[in-house]
Design a protein around this motif. Structure first.
Motif: not given
Length: 600
Positions: A520-522, A551-557, A560-565, A586-591
């Protein structure tokens, strides 16, 4: 008042001689220096670079021990005796130290002499015949499964002319016995047994054998080529002419080889190789005995080391050999046993490759030479193969007659593999003979192929996606549904629903769930329609798609990639504002630096 009592009251106090005062002060100084040296031995090593400070710190513990003893003895002597009492105190200290250390020195010498056995030389090289019993008492810690392996010495003995079998007796008391034998191919069922790294025997070759390398040839290349030739010879032998069999039934030995390696703390270190005949008569013996005996008079020695400098009781080294002599019992055996040193054929590697190519060309039969495939890949080492070898590797992977290629292929392609292997790996995953470990590895290689490789999936690839058993073993491949774009979203969601509903144990569904997350991130914004389902799972009290903060961090990334602000990313209601801000940052930097090939 009695006379004796009056006399005792009138007796003058013991006069402290200046020598005694000097000894006491010197004892305190030496004690302080010795304390520093013993507490910080690395400081002694550093001081040796300045020479004098290091020497002072090094001898301080010994000097303090002797000085403290002499001072104590001097304090018991009359004060007016002066220099004579001081000299007597030092002499008494030395004598006392000698008497204390002498019993330990004597016991050490006795242990050393008891461990020595006279060497037995053979006039001519020994000729081994019949059944050989090999007792390995030199391996102190046996690894799991090592006792059931035919090591390099066992393999060399099997190739020695006149030897019929080798009974390897291993373990602490040599009670674990396994008899190894080479028999004509086809006479017994082939269990796929092979020696363990027979080419390691070259580490033990005598120096005169290693000196015969061609002039100008680099040492590393010479040894590498020789190892490859011997490995190729063994592979060719086991694939075409002979079969290696193992039996727990020990044969009556015609000759016995005992290799001893005893290294116990405070005991003599014994390294010995001994060959005896059937009647027990010793035909050959070589040994090296070393022992460190407490020195007389005793002293405290400094043992420098870059990582673990230390002080210990000083010892004198006794040895039956030369100083710093390196004793290799297998090398001694090879010097004195006829036919144990073998020269592999220069043509063996080429012959193995030719036989293997011929077997791959012959699609009509299960040629015995196909057994050369996996060992041949292993022989390529951990390096990128040449174009010619790479083509053969590709043909091997594509040929299902060759099984268990996964471990060998890892040596060449540990993480990524050329895209042309796509169909071969898919076929391997579907094949029934492929185990779960190899399926996981093959799927990992498929998942690392260039983006867009699976934009059009084949029927075999859809079979992996749709079969729950294959999909569980090949979870990493699920990620590549992202190559389909929006059409891949629904299959990914179906896989996610199926895993959550039918696989209750997290450790079993973890790989599938994380592969869905990466897929989904791809997809990024193309997977926007999956957000409601993902959020509903993520916000459940007992979240079925996470089991840790990572795991939670990966799903948040992924969300965010899928379009959730990022401002709307879900988080526990108990979180304080600083924790929420930190998570969003942290999520913003990883995205921002997201790389699909690097994962989440």
């Amino acid at each position: 008042m009695p006379f004796k009592e009056r006399a005792s009251r009138c007796r003058p106090a013991r006069r402290i001689h200046p020598w005694e005062t000097c000894m006491f002060i010197l004892t305190l100084v030496l004690g302080f220096v010795a304390l520093i040296a013993l507490a910080m031995p690395d400081l002694v090593l550093l001081g040796l670079f300045l020479i004098v400070p290091g020497i002072i710190l090094m001898v301080a513990p010994t000097a303090f021990a002797y000085m403290a003893s002499a001072t104590a003895i001097r304090s018991l002597l009359p004060g007016h005796t002066g220099i004579k009492a001081t000299v007597f105190a030092f002499c008494a200290t030395g004598l006392l130290a000698f008497l204390v250390a002498s019993p330990f020195h004597w016991m050490g010498e006795r242990e050393y002499r008891a461990s020595i056995q006279e060497d037995v030389d053979c006039v001519e090289p020994l000729k081994l015949v019949g059944n050989i019993r090999l007792e390995r008492r030199d391996i102190l810690q046996w690894k799991r499964g090592q006792a059931e392996q035919c090591d390099e010495l066992c393999a060399a003995l099997l190739l020695t002319p006149g030897v019929e079998s080798v009974t390897l007796a291993s373990g602490p008391d040599c009670q674990h016995e396994t008899t190894w034998k080479l028999v004509p191919r086809g006479s017994v069922p082939n269990m796929g047994l092979a020696p363990t790294d027979p080419e390691r025997i070259f580490k033990h070759y005598p120096d005169e054998e290693n000196a015969h390398r061609p002039s100008g040839m680099q040492v590393h290349k010479f040894h590498q080529a020789r190892r490859e030739r011997l490995a190729a010879e063994w592979n060719l032998r086991l694939a075409t002419r002979q079969t290696l069999v193992a039996s727990k039934a020990a044969m009556t030995p015609d000759m016995t080889i005992v290799i001893t390696g005893s290294k116990q703390k405070s005991k003599p270190a014994v390294e010995r190789v001994e060959v005896s005949g059937q009647a027990g008569r010793t035909l050959f013996r070589r040994s090296l005995v070393e022992h460190e005996v407490v020195n007389t008079p005793p002293y405290i020695a400094f043992h420098p080391s870059m990582s673990n400098s230390r002080f210990a009781v000083g010892r004198t080294k006794y040895s039956t050999g030369n100083q710093r002599e390196r004793f290799d019992p297998i090398a001694e055996l090879m010097k004195n046993v006829e036919g144990l040193c073998q020269t592999p054929s220069d043509d063996a590697p080429r012959l193995v490759k030719q036989r293997l190519v011929d077997a791959l060309d012959n699609h009509a039969s299960n040629a015995n030479e196909l057994e050369l495939a996996v060992p041949w890949i292993v022989g390529l080492g951990f390096q990128t193969p040449s174009d010619e070898d790479a083509e053969i590797v590709h043909r091997i992977v594509a040929d299902l007659r060759v099984s268990n290629v996964g471990k060998a292929l890892r040596r060449i392609y540990p993480k990524t593999i050329p895209p042309r292997y796509r169909s071969s790996l898919v076929t391997r995953i579907i094949a029934q003979q492929t185990d779960a470990e190899d399926r996981t590895y093959f799927a990992s290689l498929l998942s690392k192929m260039p983006a867009g490789t699976f934009a059009e999936m084949t029927a075999e690839e859809w079979r992996i996606i749709n079969d729950p058993m294959l999909r569980g073993d090949s979870a990493a491949f699920i990620e590549r549904l992202a190559d389909l774009g929006k059409p891949g979203v629904q299959p990914i969601l179906e896989i996610l629903r199926h895993s959550v509903q039918t696989i209750p144990e997290w450790h079993k569904r973890r790989q599938v769930v994380l592969a869905v997350c990466r897929g989904l991130a791809r997809l990024g914004p193309d997977a926007g329609e999956a957000l409601p389902l993902v959020q509903s799972y993520f916000e459940q009290k007992r979240c079925p798609i996470t089991n840790s903060a990572n795991d939670a961090l990966a799903w948040r990334i992924a969300m965010a990639r899928m379009g959730l602000p990022i401002e709307k990313l879900p988080h526990p209601s108990s979180w304080k504002e600083p924790a929420i801000t930190k998570m969003k940052s942290r999520v913003s930097r990883r995205v921002a630096k997201y790389d699909p090939d690097a994962g989440l």
